[in-house]
Write a protein that holds these residues in place. Structure first.
Motif, PDB file in Angstrom:
ATOM      1  N   TYR A  87     -42.867 110.363   8.788  1.00  0.00           N
ATOM      2  CA  TYR A  87     -43.522 111.724   8.034  1.00  0.00           C
ATOM      3  C   TYR A  87     -43.022 113.590   8.446  1.00  0.00           C
ATOM      4  N   HIS A  88     -42.985 113.254   9.619  1.00  0.00           N
ATOM      5  CA  HIS A  88     -42.470 114.530  10.462  1.00  0.00           C
ATOM      6  C   HIS A  88     -41.112 114.434  10.748  1.00  0.00           C
ATOM      7  N   SER A  89     -40.229 113.113  10.760  1.00  0.00           N
ATOM      8  CA  SER A  89     -39.319 113.919  11.265  1.00  0.00           C
ATOM      9  C   SER A  89     -37.863 113.319  10.136  1.00  0.00           C
ATOM     10  N   VAL A  90     -38.644 112.515   8.988  1.00  0.00           N
ATOM     11  CA  VAL A  90     -37.731 111.692   8.289  1.00  0.00           C
ATOM     12  C   VAL A  90     -36.015 113.054   7.709  1.00  0.00           C
ATOM     13  N   VAL A  91     -36.257 114.129   8.436  1.00  0.00           N
ATOM     14  CA  VAL A  91     -35.236 115.366   7.504  1.00  0.00           C
ATOM     15  C   VAL A  91     -34.158 114.826   8.809  1.00  0.00           C
ATOM     16  N   GLU A  92     -35.750 115.701  10.229  1.00  0.00           N
ATOM     17  CA  GLU A  92     -34.712 115.434  11.251  1.00  0.00           C
ATOM     18  C   GLU A  92     -33.784 114.547  11.348  1.00  0.00           C
ATOM     19  N   VAL A  93     -33.870 113.506  11.357  1.00  0.00           N
ATOM     20  CA  VAL A  93     -33.399 111.770  12.071  1.00  0.00           C
ATOM     21  C   VAL A  93     -32.104 111.675  11.388  1.00  0.00           C
ATOM     22  N   ALA A  94     -32.741 111.995  10.166  1.00  0.00           N
ATOM     23  CA  ALA A  94     -31.356 112.247   9.166  1.00  0.00           C
ATOM     24  C   ALA A  94     -29.939 113.202   8.906  1.00  0.00           C
ATOM     25  N   LEU A  95     -30.550 114.489   9.167  1.00  0.00           N
ATOM     26  CA  LEU A  95     -29.797 115.631   9.587  1.00  0.00           C
ATOM     27  C   LEU A  95     -29.410 115.147  11.098  1.00  0.00           C
ATOM     28  N   ALA A  96     -29.532 113.995  11.601  1.00  0.00           N
ATOM     29  CA  ALA A  96     -28.978 114.146  13.284  1.00  0.00           C
ATOM     30  C   ALA A  96     -28.049 112.650  13.686  1.00  0.00           C
ATOM     31  N   PHE A  97     -27.943 111.845  12.614  1.00  0.00           N
ATOM     32  CA  PHE A  97     -26.812 110.554  12.170  1.00  0.00           C
ATOM     33  C   PHE A  97     -25.750 112.115  11.184  1.00  0.00           C
ATOM     34  N   GLY A  98     -26.249 112.624  10.951  1.00  0.00           N
ATOM     35  CA  GLY A  98     -24.991 113.684   9.747  1.00  0.00           C
ATOM     36  C   GLY A  98     -24.191 112.804   8.914  1.00  0.00           C
ATOM     37  N   ASP A  99     -22.508 112.904   9.458  1.00  0.00           N
ATOM     38  CA  ASP A  99     -22.129 112.388   8.578  1.00  0.00           C
ATOM     39  C   ASP A  99     -22.231 111.155   8.093  1.00  0.00           C
ATOM     40  N   TRP A 100     -22.705 110.761   8.201  1.00  0.00           N
ATOM     41  CA  TRP A 100     -23.094 109.090   8.327  1.00  0.00           C
ATOM     42  C   TRP A 100     -23.448 108.827   7.120  1.00  0.00           C
ATOM     43  N   ARG A 101     -23.907 107.539   6.182  1.00  0.00           N
ATOM     44  CA  ARG A 101     -24.003 106.682   5.047  1.00  0.00           C
ATOM     45  C   ARG A 101     -25.291 107.247   5.227  1.00  0.00           C
ATOM     46  N   ARG A 102     -26.288 108.076   4.088  1.00  0.00           N
ATOM     47  CA  ARG A 102     -27.404 106.937   4.006  1.00  0.00           C
ATOM     48  C   ARG A 102     -27.827 106.035   2.855  1.00  0.00           C
ATOM     49  N   VAL A 103     -27.659 104.711   3.585  1.00  0.00           N
ATOM     50  CA  VAL A 103     -27.684 104.020   3.219  1.00  0.00           C
ATOM     51  C   VAL A 103     -29.203 104.034   2.021  1.00  0.00           C
TER      52      VAL A 103
END
Length: 239
Positions: A87-103
């Motif tokens: 839960y600490h890094s949910v947002v950071e990981v999502a932002l790190a993958f940038g333009d990839w679609r979040r399935v």
């Protein structure tokens, strides 16, 4: 640097940042990994249920976790990625993958999670991001976004333990969980795990008839992975 390969699968003992830097663009189909989690406090003086009771540690802290590896993964993985996080890094990981679609953001529910300490709740879940770079993975093979699979205890048959019966790796994942995640692949696809640990992703990849490439910096974990994956390759394929 230790190195093992057969006609297709490949295991490397080394720093994944160095190894991935030398890998070609689009050279694997999907990255599936449980990296060290950045942002964990660690240091809970918890006494668990194992015969050898030890103070808990944060793997992320001990291994100086960061998201530096993501830029390499995005260049190397042709179709997408499946990445564990807290839960600490949910947002950071999502932002790190940038333009990839979040399935999807999957939840692994650990009904038998150990108590924590320091006046915090019992953490009974982890999160798993699914990212798509382009079509090709069978995301609809994931029949749910919540996986109710117990975590491995010291008494679990598949838990890797040392001579004293203590767990060798603090975050070994259940094979049942990784088999569920590997359902998105198709036979022959190339799966990369840059944080191989004790090799559970590799065993699941072999069982899914995929090609596996794994990287692990710790020689002890690397040797365990090589043994487990070799054993999996020897098992007869079931129709």
């Amino acid at each position: 640097m230790n190195y093992w390969t057969d006609t297709a699968n490949e295991l490397i003992c080394g720093d994944c940042l160095d190894v991935m830097a030398g890998m070609a663009d689009d050279s694997v189909d999907v990255v599936i990994t449980d990296p060290p989690y950045p942002g964990l406090a660690g240091g809970y003086n918890r006494h668990g249920l194992e015969p050898n009771r030890r103070p808990s540690i944060s793997v992320g802290d001990e291994w100086q976790a960061s998201l530096e590896w993501v830029s390499h993964a995005k260049r190397i993985a042709r179709l997408g990625a499946i990445v564990f996080c807290s839960y600490h890094s949910v947002v950071e990981v999502a932002l790190a993958f940038g333009d990839w679609r979040r399935v999807a953001l999957l939840t692994w529910y650990k009904r038998n999670a150990a108590p924590t300490g320091k006046n915090v709740p019992r953490f009974s879940n982890e999160f798993i991001w699914c990212f798509a770079r382009q079509p090709g993975l069978r995301w609809d093979a994931l029949k749910t976004t919540v996986f109710d699979i117990p975590t491995l205890t010291w008494a679990s048959a598949e838990r890797v333990v040392d001579r004293e019966g203590a767990s060798v790796h603090p975050t070994q994942k259940p094979l049942a969980l990784m088999n569920c995640l590997l359902a998105v692949t198709r036979p022959g696809m190339i799966v990369l795990d840059p944080f191989m640990g004790t090799g559970t992703t590799g065993v699941a990849a072999v069982q899914a008839e995929c090609v596996f490439k794994g990287i692990e910096i710790d020689p002890i974990y690397y040797n365990i992975s090589a043994e487990r994956i070799t054993d999996a390759l020897r098992q007869p394929r079931l129709l």
